[in-house]
Design an enzyme around this catalytic site. Sequence first.
Site, PDB file in Angstrom:
ATOM      1  CE  LYS A   1      56.935  -5.608  14.112  1.00 52.46           C
ATOM      2  NZ  LYS A   1      57.506  -4.447  13.450  1.00 52.46           N
TER       3      LYS A   1
ATOM      4  CG  MET B   1      51.887 -14.950  12.537  1.00 53.97           C
ATOM      5  SD  MET B   1      53.281 -14.045  13.275  1.00 53.97           S
ATOM      6  CE  MET B   1      54.078 -15.341  14.238  1.00 53.97           C
TER       7      MET B   1
ATOM      8  CG  ASP C   1      51.723  -6.147  19.946  1.00 53.46           C
ATOM      9  OD1 ASP C   1      52.274  -5.057  19.746  1.00 53.46           O
ATOM     10  OD2 ASP C   1      52.345  -7.192  20.209  1.00 53.46           O
TER      11      ASP C   1
END
Length: 279
Positions: A68, A183, A46
């Site tokens: 991502k 996030m 990732d």
Amino acid sequence: MQLSFYDFPQFLEGSVWLTGAGPGDPGLLTLHAVRALQQADVIVYDALVDKRILEFAKPEAQIEYAGKRGGKPSPKQRDISLKLIELAKSGKRVLRLKGGDPFVFGRGGEEALMLVEANVPFRIIPGITAGIGGLAYAGIPATHRGINQTVTFLTGHDQNGVAPDQIDWDALAKSSPVIVMYMAMKHLGSISEKLIAGGRKAHEPVAIVCNASLPTQSVSETTLGSCAFDAQRLKLVPPALVVLGDVVRLRAGLDWLGLSKGRELSPNPLGDTIEQLAQ
């Protein structure tokens, strides 16, 4: 116990290990993760996996990026899962390497369930999630006696990239003394407004930890009412953790990285007396 006597699990051909790489610092890898890196035929990693971690891989390993990141072209989750299945079905030892812990906002459960559906054997290797390990590197404990007996971890956006609307913000504001947000930078203004509307004080301390546990780590201390403005003013960018609560005040006494750079720490950052601290 000497490691040579420990019965490490075998990484079998045709299987997938969903593995947490921790918050960034390679030293925070588990022994299982290191051994997986050394044995894997293919590593699918990732965006938040530090490149130094990949140096544990065997020279002939195939390394594939499947990161991502919000606002940037990214592979679709279903395509990543199908790739893992395809590689395992071809007889490869497949290491799916994720930042933090695969089961903490890492979509590891989704990938594992697709492996189950495809009858692909798998193993879960937990990792240190950023909401704990990253805060520790910032000198902020997730819990502290006398401050909080609960802590909430939340994601700052849902699967569509917008602020999550399934959270009861009023209940959260009233029930959790410490809130750790993953996030959350994109919607920090909206989140802070919802929490204040739910009863949190605008002057409550907030810390924004960028690049947690890495040499480039930065920690910005602010308040709930000012955090969105300060993040923009300071040009802070993800990856970042946002923590709300009085535990942020403890950084004045627990910033161990700052201590190594000459910062003077306080033994009583909360204003407690020596007698209170000893109780």
